[in-house]
Design an enzyme around this catalytic site. Structure first.
Site, PDB file in Angstrom:
ATOM      1  N   ASP A  71       1.227 -19.660 -12.708  1.00  0.00           N
ATOM      2  CA  ASP A  71       2.268 -19.795 -13.881  1.00  0.00           C
ATOM      3  C   ASP A  71       3.392 -20.083 -13.303  1.00  0.00           C
ATOM      4  OD1 ASP A  71       0.909 -19.099 -16.506  1.00  0.00           O
ATOM      5  OD2 ASP A  71       2.638 -16.424 -16.256  1.00  0.00           O
ATOM      6  N   ASN A 145      11.053 -20.098 -20.058  1.00  0.00           N
ATOM      7  CA  ASN A 145      10.938 -18.225 -19.869  1.00  0.00           C
ATOM      8  C   ASN A 145      12.006 -17.406 -19.818  1.00  0.00           C
ATOM      9  OD1 ASN A 145       8.287 -17.476 -20.000  1.00  0.00           O
ATOM     10  ND2 ASN A 145       7.742 -17.543 -17.744  1.00  0.00           N
ATOM     11  N   GLU A 146      12.976 -18.260 -18.918  1.00  0.00           N
ATOM     12  CA  GLU A 146      13.720 -16.906 -18.837  1.00  0.00           C
ATOM     13  C   GLU A 146      14.915 -17.012 -18.278  1.00  0.00           C
ATOM     14  OE1 GLU A 146      12.658 -15.868 -15.692  1.00  0.00           O
ATOM     15  OE2 GLU A 146      11.424 -15.088 -17.468  1.00  0.00           O
ATOM     16  N   ALA A 187       7.091 -11.874 -19.469  1.00  0.00           N
ATOM     17  CA  ALA A 187       7.400 -12.485 -17.830  1.00  0.00           C
ATOM     18  C   ALA A 187       8.380 -11.634 -17.217  1.00  0.00           C
ATOM     19  CB  ALA A 187       8.551 -13.524 -17.850  1.00  0.00           C
TER      20      ALA A 187
END
Length: 296
Positions: A71, A145-146, A187
């Site tokens: 990833d 993702n974040e 994640a």
């Protein structure tokens, strides 16, 4: 029909390099022009390929980016593909590989599907990130993702005020705060105790990290909410997808909103997300008590 493909590879993994060479052979045999990143060209050593610089403008005329790695490698490739809107297809050569579509054993079938044009493209929401100080923007970025705001000093917590749509929600003394997309829910946010969100859920996830508070539960807010993390004491770091970061002075605020520009992922397998969860996490569908059980 695809005409031009960029290969992005985790060249530190011999299995990823071998898989990249296999994909190149299959694509070249199908009449596809293959590009590689100039920094990876020497290790991959693929004839009749076009090296390109690692900039979004370099993939403007590319139909697809095939990513060979985990990833982290796909997140690196997303930095190139997001702006021009080029779809990404990940081949998992990492550990879990939630963003990947194919496994190494599926390479021939996957490339056949691509050559035949039998694939779909789904859009994943991303986050726009602004760091503000005294009302002035001092840094900006984005995340698939974040966005994570975390303490710098190991021996002390950071005080963070969480604001939602300009209104105070709660102040935490904590190790940090994560704001994640549905994609990022599996994640960092998941590791911190957040819930798993299906990829088609339009929402943002706010997860405190080891907060010294009676209320420190993850919170799910709507897709149009603006989440601000205001640093009340000391200094902290803000990191986007674990790749782009900057130091935050005291009194800085990190403003996170859903971006108008998604990341596009190519899919060749029509698998429900629940099947992906079961496979990636090794979930015991017969129940945890039967997991690993040896029958007499």
């Amino acid at each position: 029909m695809i005409r031009r493909v960029l290969l992005v590879c985790h060249t530190g993994r011999p299995d990823a390099v071998a898989a990249a060479r296999q994909v190149w052979r299959l694509l070249a045999a199908g009449g596809v022009t293959v590009q590689v990143l100039d920094a990876e060209a020497g290790i991959l050593d693929l004839p009749d390929t076009t090296p390109v610089v690692a900039k979004p403008q370099a993939v403007d005329d590319t139909d697809l980016v095939v990513v060979l790695g985990g990833d982290g490698t796909l997140l690196r490739a997303a930095e190139l593909a997001r702006e021009p809107g080029v779809p990404l297809l990940g081949v998992n050569l990492g550990h879990i590989g939630f963003l990947a579509e194919a496994e190494p054993t599926d390479l021939a079938v996957t490339v056949d599907q691509l050559l035949a044009g039998r694939y779909d493209v789904e859009e994943r929401a991303t986050l726009d990130v602004q760091v503000l100080l005294d009302g002035r923007e001092i840094w900006s970025s984005w995340a698939l993702n974040e966005v994570a705001v975390e303490k710098i000093a190991r021996e002390r917590m950071v005080d963070v005020l969480v604001e939602i749509d300009g209104r105070p929600f709660s102040e935490f003394g904590c190790d940090g705060i994560v704001v994640a997309t549905a994609t990022g829910s599996t994640a960092y946010a998941f590791s911190a105790g957040g819930p798993i969100l299906w990829p088609d859920v339009d929402a943002l996830l706010v997860v405190p990290l080891n907060a010294h508070a009676l209320f420190s539960r993850p919170v799910v807010v709507g897709p149009h909410a603006a989440v601000s993390l205001r640093i009340r004491s000391s200094t902290a770091w803000v990191t986007c997808d674990g790749r782009r970061s900057t130091e935050l002075p005291s009194a800085a605020s990190v403003r996170t909103t859903t971006s108008a520009q998604p990341v596009r992922l190519a899919r060749v397998h029509a698998r429900p997300f629940v099947d992906r969860l079961v496979a990636k996490f090794g979930l015991p569908v017969r129940g945890w008590r039967n997991a690993g059980r040896v029958d007499d």
